[in-house]
Design a protein around this motif. Structure first.
Motif, PDB file in Angstrom:
ATOM      1  N   TRP A  42       0.891  -1.140   0.025  1.00 59.08           N
ATOM      2  CA  TRP A  42       0.146   0.116   0.053  1.00 59.08           C
ATOM      3  C   TRP A  42       0.773   1.323  -0.113  1.00 59.08           C
ATOM      4  O   TRP A  42       1.767   1.272   0.851  1.00 59.08           O
ATOM      5  CB  TRP A  42      -0.842   0.175   1.229  1.00 59.08           C
ATOM      6  N   ASP A  52      -1.322 -10.023 -11.041  1.00 53.52           N
ATOM      7  CA  ASP A  52      -2.576  -9.755 -11.496  1.00 53.52           C
ATOM      8  C   ASP A  52      -2.755  -9.852 -13.068  1.00 53.52           C
ATOM      9  O   ASP A  52      -3.721  -9.419 -13.727  1.00 53.52           O
ATOM     10  CB  ASP A  52      -3.238  -8.374 -11.073  1.00 53.52           C
ATOM     11  N   THR A 100      -5.367  -0.144  -9.570  1.00 48.91           N
ATOM     12  CA  THR A 100      -4.991   0.106  -8.034  1.00 48.91           C
ATOM     13  C   THR A 100      -4.953   1.534  -7.668  1.00 48.91           C
ATOM     14  O   THR A 100      -4.602   2.007  -6.422  1.00 48.91           O
ATOM     15  CB  THR A 100      -3.337  -0.312  -7.831  1.00 48.91           C
ATOM     16  N   LYS A 159      -3.399   1.341 -13.249  1.00 46.96           N
ATOM     17  CA  LYS A 159      -2.651   0.317 -12.161  1.00 46.96           C
ATOM     18  C   LYS A 159      -1.338   0.635 -12.564  1.00 46.96           C
ATOM     19  O   LYS A 159      -0.583   0.609 -13.305  1.00 46.96           O
ATOM     20  CB  LYS A 159      -3.209  -0.932 -12.868  1.00 46.96           C
ATOM     21  N   ASP A 183       0.633   0.118  -8.884  1.00 45.59           N
ATOM     22  CA  ASP A 183       0.949  -0.693  -7.710  1.00 45.59           C
ATOM     23  C   ASP A 183       0.972  -2.338  -8.220  1.00 45.59           C
ATOM     24  O   ASP A 183      -0.079  -2.840  -8.637  1.00 45.59           O
ATOM     25  CB  ASP A 183       0.355  -0.455  -6.418  1.00 45.59           C
ATOM     26  N   SER A 227      -4.265 -11.871  -7.652  1.00 47.86           N
ATOM     27  CA  SER A 227      -4.087 -10.621  -6.960  1.00 47.86           C
ATOM     28  C   SER A 227      -5.216  -9.879  -6.780  1.00 47.86           C
ATOM     29  O   SER A 227      -6.501 -10.239  -7.666  1.00 47.86           O
ATOM     30  CB  SER A 227      -2.941  -9.744  -7.826  1.00 47.86           C
ATOM     31  N   ALA A 245      -7.062  -5.736  -5.696  1.00 52.91           N
ATOM     32  CA  ALA A 245      -6.918  -4.274  -5.185  1.00 52.91           C
ATOM     33  C   ALA A 245      -8.158  -3.925  -4.507  1.00 52.91           C
ATOM     34  O   ALA A 245      -9.298  -4.053  -4.983  1.00 52.91           O
ATOM     35  CB  ALA A 245      -6.632  -3.563  -6.762  1.00 52.91           C
ATOM     36  N   ARG A 260      -5.018   2.268  -3.875  1.00 52.30           N
ATOM     37  CA  ARG A 260      -5.707   1.100  -3.189  1.00 52.30           C
ATOM     38  C   ARG A 260      -4.664   0.169  -2.592  1.00 52.30           C
ATOM     39  O   ARG A 260      -3.620   0.261  -3.150  1.00 52.30           O
ATOM     40  CB  ARG A 260      -6.439   0.304  -4.231  1.00 52.30           C
ATOM     41  N   THR A 276      -3.192  -3.267  -2.373  1.00 53.20           N
ATOM     42  CA  THR A 276      -2.881  -4.397  -3.484  1.00 53.20           C
ATOM     43  C   THR A 276      -2.424  -5.549  -2.694  1.00 53.20           C
ATOM     44  O   THR A 276      -1.466  -5.555  -1.838  1.00 53.20           O
ATOM     45  CB  THR A 276      -1.686  -3.863  -4.425  1.00 53.20           C
TER      46      THR A 276
END
Length: 312
Positions: free
Chosen positions: A44, A241, A254, A268, A270, A285, A287, A302, A304
């Motif tokens: 995070w 992910d 994310t 996205k 992260d 994965s 989020a 977010r 993750t």
């Protein structure tokens, strides 16, 4: 005389057997089978100063501690974490009974000197199992006052397994003939590839400030991964992910910002990477939605999470 003659054939047979044993090639040494372990990973970017103003009591710290426990995390990365918040999370995880060794489960690396009410903010990693000696790499400097880093530590009981966290600059400024974000990504990749060359297995997570579809991540993503939303890859790593059926090769947003990502969602940036030859099938994965329990949003990123089985 008679007995000596009788013994001669037996002696000759025994000598021949010994010579045959000496001449026979040694059996090949069998390599030890690879060990496998499954880890839950949690990362995070908490915007410790930008969104939380170094607070340890507004809900961000307690929310992070609760989420780590609820998700069964064994490896945790924080970006943009104020020193005060780092110490509060240490205390919170100790009190929650999360670490196996309450004195050896976290590492910290500052990226600024006094951005959080006079204290630094930076990068932190936490591990449920005890950690070995940390490895700290200072990345090439961008035009800002923030010094980007790579922070890694092996597991004390399984030193071939190494956890790393990083936070790459978003800057596209050309420094020494190359975009600085590309330079930093190259430095991090070279270091974790050196871990691989030495027989190690690395799990790396953090804020890469690059979407999976960006060309500067092509040398990271597995060359066998090619989708409309993430083509032209030449690397050896899988992002946990990248099999998400909602956006194959890219994954789930994310952030919840107005920067457009792929498949009609926000960006996205992260990411959680593991080298493909150390990763078993079935990794996942997710989020998590940004909590609003910190007098408003707890971050602009977010949380993750990921689960993966690795070999080492």
């Amino acid at each position: 005389m008679r007995s000596r003659i009788a013994l001669a054939p037996a002696l000759a047979f025994a000598l021949a057997a010994v010579l045959a044993l000496v001449a026979a090639p040694a059996p090949p040494v069998q390599a030890a089978p690879a060990a496998t372990a499954t880890y839950n990973i949690w990362a995070w970017n908490v915007a410790g100063w930008k969104m939380n103003r170094a607070s340890t009591t507004n809900g961000m710290v307690s929310g992070a501690v609760a989420s780590i426990g609820n998700r069964g995390a064994q490896f945790v990365v924080f970006n943009e974490l104020c020193w005060q918040q780092y110490k509060a999370i240490q205390s919170g995880l100790r009190n929650a009974g999360w670490p196996q060794d309450v004195n050896n489960f976290s590492r910290w690396e500052p990226q600024t000197s006094a951005s959080c009410n006079g204290e630094p903010y930076g990068l932190a990693i936490f591990s449920k199992a005890p950690l070995g000696t940390a490895e700290r790499l200072t990345l090439a400097q961008d035009e800002s006052q923030e010094q980007r880093k790579l922070l890694c530590a092996p597991l004390a009981a399984q030193p071939k397994v190494r956890f790393c966290g990083t936070h790459i600059t978003p800057s596209n400024t050309v420094i020494n003939g190359r975009k600085i974000n590309e330079t930093q990504l190259g430095q991090v990749l070279a270091r974790i590839e050196s871990h691989h060359a030495a027989g190690g297995t690395t799990v790396i997570a953090g804020d890469f400030n690059a979407q999976p579809s960006y060309g500067r991540l092509n040398t990271w993503y597995d060359a066998a991964l090619s989708t409309p939303d993430n083509p032209d890859n030449t690397g050896n790593y899988r992002e946990l992910d990248d099999t998400d059926p909602r956006c194959p090769g890219y994954g789930e947003a994310t952030t919840e910002n107005n920067i457009l990502g792929k498949c009609g969602q926000a960006s996205k940036i992260d990411l959680i990477f593991i080298r493909k030859n150390k990763l078993t099938p079935g990794y996942t994965s997710d989020a998590l939605a940004i909590s609003q329990a910190c007098d408003g949003p707890c971050s602009d990123h977010r949380i993750t999470t990921g689960t993966a089985s690795i070999t080492y």
